[in-house]
Design a protein around this motif. Structure first.
Motif, PDB file in Angstrom:
ATOM      1  N   ARG B 218      11.480  -3.595   3.605  1.00 33.35           N
ATOM      2  CA  ARG B 218      12.729  -4.162   3.769  1.00 33.35           C
ATOM      3  C   ARG B 218      12.789  -5.497   2.894  1.00 33.35           C
ATOM      4  N   LYS B 220      11.175  -5.773   0.386  1.00 30.15           N
ATOM      5  CA  LYS B 220      11.314  -5.386  -1.028  1.00 30.15           C
ATOM      6  C   LYS B 220      12.747  -4.941  -1.587  1.00 30.15           C
ATOM      7  N   GLY B 221      13.545  -4.894  -0.471  1.00 31.67           N
ATOM      8  CA  GLY B 221      14.974  -4.758  -0.901  1.00 31.67           C
ATOM      9  C   GLY B 221      15.315  -3.152  -0.744  1.00 31.67           C
ATOM     10  N   GLU B 224      18.339   0.519   3.936  1.00 31.05           N
ATOM     11  CA  GLU B 224      18.049   0.643   5.288  1.00 31.05           C
ATOM     12  C   GLU B 224      17.723   2.128   5.480  1.00 31.05           C
TER      13      GLU B 224
END
Lengths: 300, 315, 538
Positions: B218, B220-221, B224
């Motif tokens: 998460r 790391k972007g 979801e």
């Protein structure tokens, strides 16, 4: 990783690394958790029914009264009357006691034996592990009906026999669960540390490992408590359930099966009783698990 | 991996031996034998009983009977049913396809229900969706199969008339008929299995979502959905697969209630019928066959682990 | 949020309560005795008649599986269902009770009744194409008399000292020393004296396929599932059967059987749940017909004479006066059984004029006191799982008198085994296919292999009466003897014959010309009954 840790994978699901919180803060935590709250309420109702039911019941559970057979729910019989004219509400209340007994005793037996066997297998490992697990596999593949029949034949048919049969069939699952958690715990540092300072095995187990595997055990226990009731119903379907005059909900369900269409109330109420009880105890178990796993606090 | 598999398969032999002895003894501990069941209801004289016992081989001492049976079994001859005179293996072969079809269908349906529900419940923890999903799942386990089965038959077969109420058709003979007959029993069974699997997948997913690697992903972007599906779910599947394996093992020999309610000619019914009929050769043969199948299934599950998680090495 | 869950639960609860409360109560049943003569039928108006068509498959839902494929051994109900379609016997009673020839064309008896000469029907073929000869008949009887073969009728035929002799390929002669009265009945027992071809038996004496002479031949066997039969092209009655195939499907659960009939997945079914039968007789379903008939059969309540408390006649009399047959009938059979004190239908020749003992609670309690038994004396009731309801009703009746009934519920194998060991105080027995008074009453002596089925009762007077009944040939004289038997049964409370069973068969309205046998216990179907002339109108 080898296949053994796949076992632990199941239980690691239910596992955590820090000792659980105890005491009344647990109760408060449970209450706050919505799942657990519903579970607690329902379970409490069921337990109260089991304990006080017979005192509150309006009729005699075995009194046959053909004139009133199949009466739908109404003033005389709040839940209606069954095919022999017996009051269903009364029988449901008495049945609570039977069903709870079935659940408690069969799970207790299965848990204790499963705990011992699984702990031995997990902790000792090696040959003991292989042998114990092989025996567990053998029991698991064994037809439960045969077991139940033999027990009923050798001992008297009765509540205890039924519960023992259900318990024995459960043991492999408990044992596997416990074994898995013990395997994981065994490798942890605090165990190594304890061993290093020379703590004896049994003590080590009781003081350190046991508390940490309690949580998965609780969840599995509550699940199988509930399903023991359903299993007893299936046994009575096959003619092996709790013998009369004791009437478990499963027996009532089975007796009313022929009349499902014409007099549905004979099966609806015992069915609801079973469903609610299973629901309640399962939700309680899930709630307990949620509360006892601190890692979940870090989520969202 | 191969050596591991072979080793696991070899542990089968002592298990089978042990089980065969236990079954042999247990089935004879129950009062009443085949002769009582088949011929006893009107009274019998001694001559007749002796003749029947001799014909069925029941007049030999138990050890002799066992050794004879074992000797034959080791050469693949599991004997003949007392009742139909049919070879036990042939009898089992008549029933196994129906059982396997039902088992796989039920498991498939249960996963179809359980995985999405477990996902929703885990992701939206403590929301209405979570509770709703859990209640739906638990309702499945809370209803005895004979009850939910008859309920489904009443609604879909009798009142609506959409589906047949009994019977099995081989998918090789008539695929669509097979499907129609399969739906109700598979749903009955599948719904009851789904409960356990839902809770398990919910728990395992929650477990995974709490782990460090998810936080990293998460951080790391990653979106979801990618986090969920490619990472957490895959790992969460391992305990689910084990459970499915356990359930399959149970279904092979144990779906007798559903089989009775739907007149589904499966192995479960054969086991129970043979036990009640004291058809000793069939009982002994079936227990062995089921044991072999259960071990094979567990082996298969282990192999699937390696697919799900390449880090897992067997042996 | 979480309150949503609670709301849903409460809604469900309330909804189900409301549904349950709104169900209209079933009409209270006035206990009626259905007419003994005409079977009670529920059928809609007949559609425009079309002629019989050949062809088609009929699926029949059986309530029990076949246990043995050997007709000479098989005695279970499921076996009989199969046998009547594929095998036949020498003679059988027709609908009036008169014996007619099936595989035999004619016969003559010597004056003393000891010699019987049968002429076989010419050109009757077995399913394997071979013609039935007297040799085949003798082979069967030799086998029955063979001690090692374990056939069901061995002790009977050996007891009357039967000998079979081939006079010529189509004539066979039997000589017997006793049992002239019931002899033709013995020969009529289809599933124990069926004439099948010797090749039905393999080298080890097992039968995997019955090679008989019946209208249908065995095709596929799936034990516990179904038995498929195909039309016998060489059947000796021209123009029969009409059906191409008959599939006997094993469906052990009565609710499932009824549902399968309703959806049309089976064409015929037997033994449906009594409450549904009652409803269907009042409100027939447009798609199928339900029929009850009454044949010589019965349930009986058995007390164990060999041990206390029922060793004492007072205790037995207490039970006899406490037991209310009508209440039992109402509770278990919804009034559809035929209450009786002898296992014969009211119109049967063997139904004798012996008034039934009526329930009398005061007398029952007096007898209980006289027996000196303590209040709450435990009695063990040996039951099979499907008799649980019956047990509970009887328990309620007996508890009014002072007995405490405890249940010993076991499966049928254990029931047989414990029963034979006389390890019970009470049990419930059923008997069907009663063709001769010697059959039920013959158990009432220690010498009978079935004595355990009446609790081990034995009395010198009864033995005398039974022997006399067996030896006598004149029907009127036999009736006198058996009248005394029934009176003695009630006097001694030997056993309690409760009621005649309602036999239920149902078939879809597309099934035409099904003729149920006069004994749907089917042991003695003659060749004009059953599915022989049945056809499907589709």
């Amino acid at each position: 990783m080898n296949a053994d840790t796949a076992d632990t994978a199941i239980t690691s699901v239910l596992l955590f690394e820090r000792p659980p919180r105890r005491g009344w803060s647990l109760g408060v935590q449970l209450w706050r958790n919505p799942l657990a709250r519903i579970g607690m309420l329902i379970s409490a109702v069921v337990v109260l029914a089991a304990v006080f039911g017979p005192a509150l019941a309006p009729y005699d559970p075995v009194a046959i009264n053909l004139a009133e057979r199949f009466q739908p729910p109404g003033r005389d019989h709040l839940m209606g009357a069954d095919h022999l004219g017996r009051d269903i509400l009364t029988r449901v209340l008495y049945g609570a006691r039977i069903s709870l007994q079935v659940g408690v005793v069969s799970v207790a037996l299965g848990t204790v034996v499963g705990l011992i066997l699984g702990a031995l297998a997990g902790y000792l490992g090696g040959r003991a592990d292989t042998i114990i697990m092989a025996v567990m596999d053998a029991i698991y593949a064994f037809p439960a009906i045969l077991l139940a029949l033999v027990l009923v034949a050798v001992f008297k048919p009765g509540l205890v026999t039924v519960m023992t049969a259900i318990a024995i069939v459960r043991i492999p699952i408990f044992a596997r669960t416990v074994r898995g958690s013990v395997l994981v715990e065994r490798e942890k540092e605090y165990v190594e540390a304890a061993r290093a300072i020379g703590q004896r095995n049994i003590l080590l187990f009781a003081k350190h490992i046991l508390p940490n595997i309690l949580a998965p055990l609780i969840v599995v226990t509550t699940t199988y408590f509930a399903t023991a009731i359903v299993v007893e119903a299936s046994l009575s379907f096959l003619g092996l359930g709790v013998p009369p005059p004791a009437a478990s909900w499963g027996t009532m369900l089975n007796d009313g099966r022929k009349f499902m269409e014409n007099a549905p109330h004979t099966v609806i109420f015992p069915g609801i009783a079973i469903s609610l009880t299973v629901l309640g105890f399962n939700l309680l178990g899930d709630g307990l698990r949620d509360v006892l796993d601190p890692r979940l606090k870090t989520l969202q | 991996m191969l050596t591991y598999l072979v080793r696991r398969a070899l542990t089968l032999l002592p298990i089978l031996l042990l089980m065969s002895m236990i079954v042999f003894a247990l089935i004879r501990m129950v009062p009443g034998d085949t002769i009582d069941v088949m011929y006893g209801s009107e009274g019998m004289d001694e001559v007749r009983r002796a003749a029947l016992a001799s014909e069925l081989g029941l007049d030999q001492p138990i050890v002799v009977q066992y050794v004879r049976w074992l000797w034959r079994a080791m050469r693949g001859d599991l004997g003949h049913s007392y009742r139909a005179g049919m070879p036990v293996l042939q009898l089992i072969g008549q029933r196994l396809p129906a059982t396997l079809l039902l088992a796989f269908a039920a498991l498939f349906l249960s996963l179809l229900i359980a995985l999405p529900l477990g996902l929703i419940a885990a992701v939206k923890r403590n929301s209405g969706a979570d509770i709703g999903a859990m209640i739906f799942a638990i309702l499945g386990i809370s209803m005895p199969n004979f009850w939910s089965g008859i309920l489904l038959v009443l609604v879909f077969a009798i009142w609506l008339g959409w589906l047949p109420s009994i019977g099995y058709v081989s998918p090789f003979k008539d695929f669509f008929a097979a499907l129609r007959h399969l739906i109700l029993p598979a749903v009955t069974l599948g719904w009851s299995l789904a409960g356990t699997t839902t809770r398990l997948s919910r728990s395992s997913l929650l477990e995974e979502l709490g782990k460090d690697y998810v936080r990293t992903a998460r951080g790391k972007g990653l979106p979801e959905r990618a986090v969920l599906l490619t990472h957490a779910l895959r790992n969460a599947l391992i305990p689910t697969v084990t459970m499915v394996g356990l359930q399959l093992g149970f279904l092979i020999g144990g779906a007798v209630v559903v089989e009775t309610v739907f007149a589904w000619p499966g192995v479960g019914l054969l086991v129970v019928d043979s036990i009640f009929a004291r058809d000793y050769p069939v009982v002994q043969g079936i227990v062995l066959v089921i044991a072999v199948l259960v071990v094979l299934i567990n082996l298969l599950v282990d192999v699937i682990y390696t697919v799900l998680d390449p880090r897992i090495r067997l042996g | 949020m979480k309150s949503q869950g609670i709301r849903i639960l409460v809604l469900l609860l309330v909804a189900s309560w409301v549904i349950a409360a709104c169900t209209p109560p079933p009409a209270p049943a006035a206990p009626t005795q259905p007419a003994a003569q005409a079977p009670a039928t529920a059928a809609p108006k007949a559609a425009a008649p079309t002629g019989p068509k050949a062809g088609g498959t009929l699926t029949f839902a059986m309530k029990e599986d076949v246990t043995s494929l050997d007709p000479l051994k098989a005695i279970q109900y499921g076996d009989i269902r199969l046998n009547i379609l594929v095998a036949q016997q020498l003679v059988a009673p027709d609908r009036t009770g008169k014996f007619v020839g099936v595989l035999a064309e004619s016969w003559e008896t010597s004056a003393d009744g000891k010699t019987w000469t049968f002429k076989l029907r010419p050109n009757v073929k077995f399913h394997n194409g071979q013609v039935v000869t007297a040799d085949d008949v003798k082979w069967i009887f030799d086998r029955i008399l063979d001690e090692k073969a374990g056939c069901a009728m061995r002790s009977t035929y050996a007891g009357i000292k039967l000998q079979a002799e081939v006079l010529d390929p189509s004539t066979i002669r039997f000589t017997i020393q006793s049992g002239m009265g019931p002899f033709l009945s013995y020969l009529s027992l289809l599933n124990r004296t069926a004439i099948i071809h010797r090749d039905s038996y393999d080298a080890e004496g097992k039968v995997t396929k019955i090679i008989g002479t019946g209208p249908f031949m065995m095709d596929e066997v799936k034990p516990g599932q179904s038995y498929t039969l195909v039309k016998n092209p060489n059947y000796w009655k021209a123009g029969e059967p009409l059906l191409d195939r008959v599939v006997l499907k094993v469906i052990t659960d009565p609710v499932v059987r009824l549902n399968a009939l309703r959806t049309g997945e089976v064409d015929m079914a037997e033994d449906l749940p009594m409450s549904d039968v009652k409803k269907l007789l009042a409100n027939p379903d447009p798609n199928f017909t339900v029929q009850i008939y009454y044949i010589n059969s019965g349930e009986r309540l058995v007390m164990n004479h060999t041990r206390p408390p029922f060793k004492d006649k007072n205790a037995r009399m207490a039970v006899q006066y406490a037991f209310d047959r009508n209440q039992y009938n109402e509770a278990i059979f919804f009034g559809l059984g035929q209450v009786h004190n002898q296992p014969f239908t009211p119109d049967n020749v063997w139904r004798l004029d012996v008034p039934m003992v009526m329930p009398d609670l005061k007398k029952a309690r007096d007898y209980f006191k006289a027996s000196g038994l303590p209040e709450g004396t435990p009695v063990k009731f040996l039951l099979m799982a499907n008799q649980k309801d019956r047990g509970e009703v009887i328990q309620a009746m007996l508890s009014q008198v002072g007995f405490k009934v405890e249940f010993d519920i076991v499966d049928s194998a254990a029931w047989n085994s414990k029963g034979q060991a006389l390890d019970y105080d009470l049990l419930l027995g059923t008997m069907t296919g009663i063709f001769d008074p010697d059959r039920p009453y013959g158990y009432l002596t220690k010498a009978s292999g079935g004595n355990w089925l009446v609790g081990g009762y034995d009395s010198p007077k009864m033995n005398e009466l039974l022997a006399a009944g067996r030896a006598e040939v004149d029907v009127a004289k036999r009736k006198q003897i058996y009248k005394q038997v029934v009176e003695l049964v009630q006097e001694d409370a030997a056993t309690i014959y409760v009621l005649g069973l309602p036999w239920v068969e149902a078939w879809r309205n597309t099934v035409k010309d099904y003729r149920p046998g006069t004994s749907p216990a089917l042991m003695m179907m003659d060749a004009s009954d059953g599915l022989n002339k049945t056809w499907i109108d589709k």
